[in-house]
Design a protein around this motif. Structure first.
Motif, PDB file in Angstrom:
ATOM      1  N   VAL A 157      75.229  15.626   1.536  1.00  0.00           N
ATOM      2  CA  VAL A 157      73.773  15.761   2.031  1.00  0.00           C
ATOM      3  C   VAL A 157      74.062  15.488   3.600  1.00  0.00           C
ATOM      4  O   VAL A 157      74.164  14.680   4.130  1.00  0.00           O
ATOM      5  CB  VAL A 157      72.843  14.922   1.557  1.00  0.00           C
TER       6      VAL A 157
ATOM      7  N   ASN B  50      72.595  14.846   6.239  1.00  0.00           N
ATOM      8  CA  ASN B  50      71.572  14.457   7.116  1.00  0.00           C
ATOM      9  C   ASN B  50      72.089  13.467   8.156  1.00  0.00           C
ATOM     10  O   ASN B  50      73.157  13.535   8.554  1.00  0.00           O
ATOM     11  CB  ASN B  50      70.640  13.219   6.123  1.00  0.00           C
ATOM     12  N   GLU B  51      71.136  13.020   8.947  1.00  0.00           N
ATOM     13  CA  GLU B  51      71.393  12.295  10.128  1.00  0.00           C
ATOM     14  C   GLU B  51      72.365  11.204  10.087  1.00  0.00           C
ATOM     15  O   GLU B  51      73.305  10.839  10.685  1.00  0.00           O
ATOM     16  CB  GLU B  51      70.178  11.912  11.029  1.00  0.00           C
TER      17      GLU B  51
ATOM     18  N   TYR C 177      74.576  10.860   7.626  1.00  0.00           N
ATOM     19  CA  TYR C 177      75.926  11.294   7.228  1.00  0.00           C
ATOM     20  C   TYR C 177      76.824  11.792   8.267  1.00  0.00           C
ATOM     21  O   TYR C 177      77.931  11.520   8.534  1.00  0.00           O
ATOM     22  CB  TYR C 177      75.853  12.681   6.206  1.00  0.00           C
TER      23      TYR C 177
ATOM     24  N   THR D 133      71.685  22.141   3.719  1.00  0.00           N
ATOM     25  CA  THR D 133      71.597  22.071   2.652  1.00  0.00           C
ATOM     26  C   THR D 133      72.588  22.976   1.938  1.00  0.00           C
ATOM     27  O   THR D 133      73.014  24.053   2.365  1.00  0.00           O
ATOM     28  CB  THR D 133      70.201  22.124   1.703  1.00  0.00           C
TER      29      THR D 133
END
Length: 206
Positions: free
Chosen positions: A112, A114-115, A117, A164
């Motif tokens: 994922v 996201n910030e 990761y 995504t």
């Protein structure tokens, strides 16, 4: 000595040539010139040993094989890698186009983006829109027995707008490379993979 006798001697020598013991040194063989993996190879006779070592040299002088051997010697690189014991070659390519490769049945999952990761994963293979990881293949009848390969972490690709996975329009595909190996003491080739890239999925209507 007349011409007939000379021709007869030449013919006799040619017919008996295979009977003459051939030393590896006479073939220009210098064991130290071979990669260390090939120096202890022995065949059923000197000529067979010579050819087996030549095949081994072709394998271990390949740039990808040399890189793979270097990485396998790095404990920090291999410590967390999955080792896959392969008994048969499996192809992820279907006739007529690109097929979706099977995701590994392991802990590897499509990340994922996201910030957190992106903050914790700096390697470009992890930040690619088609992220991938390394694993090790093992074949008992292959030289080298262990080789580094790659697998895609996603079935689809990461949509850069939503961060995504898009599995409807895009697929992750591995980038193949053919390298020399020996199997059952015979020189042949095998396909490894350099990483993954993103491609537009082929539909049945396309």
């Amino acid at each position: 000595m007349n011409t007939v006798k000379v021709l007869g001697l030449v013919l006799a020598f040619a017919l008996c040539y295979e009977c003459i013991p051939i030393q590896l040194e006479e073939l220009g063989e210098d064991i130290e010139d071979h990669p260390i993996e090939c120096q202890n190879i022995a065949g059923k006779d000197n000529m067979d040993t010579y050819h087996k070592r030549q095949d081994c040299e072709i394998v271990f002088r390949n740039e990808y094989v040399k890189w793979s051997e270097k990485m396998l010697a790095d404990e920090s690189f291999v410590k967390d890698l999955e080792v896959l014991n392969i008994t048969e070659d499996n192809s992820n390519q279907s006739e007529g186009g690109i097929s979706r490769p099977k995701r590994s049945a392991g802990s590897n999952e499509c990340p994922v983006f996201n910030e957190e990761y992106l903050k914790n994963n700096k390697a470009w293979k992890q930040r690619s829109i088609s992220p991938w990881t390394f694993f090790i293949t093992y074949k008992a009848n292959r030289v080298p027995q262990r080789m580094v390969d790659t697998r895609c972490l996603c079935d689809g690709c990461i949509d850069i707008r939503t961060l995504t996975e898009d599995v409807d329009n895009l697929i992750s595909v591995r980038l193949p490379l053919t390298v020399p190996v020996t199997k059952n003491s015979k020189l042949t080739t095998e396909e490894v993979h350099l990483g993954c890239t993103c491609a537009v999925a082929i539909t049945e209507d396309a």
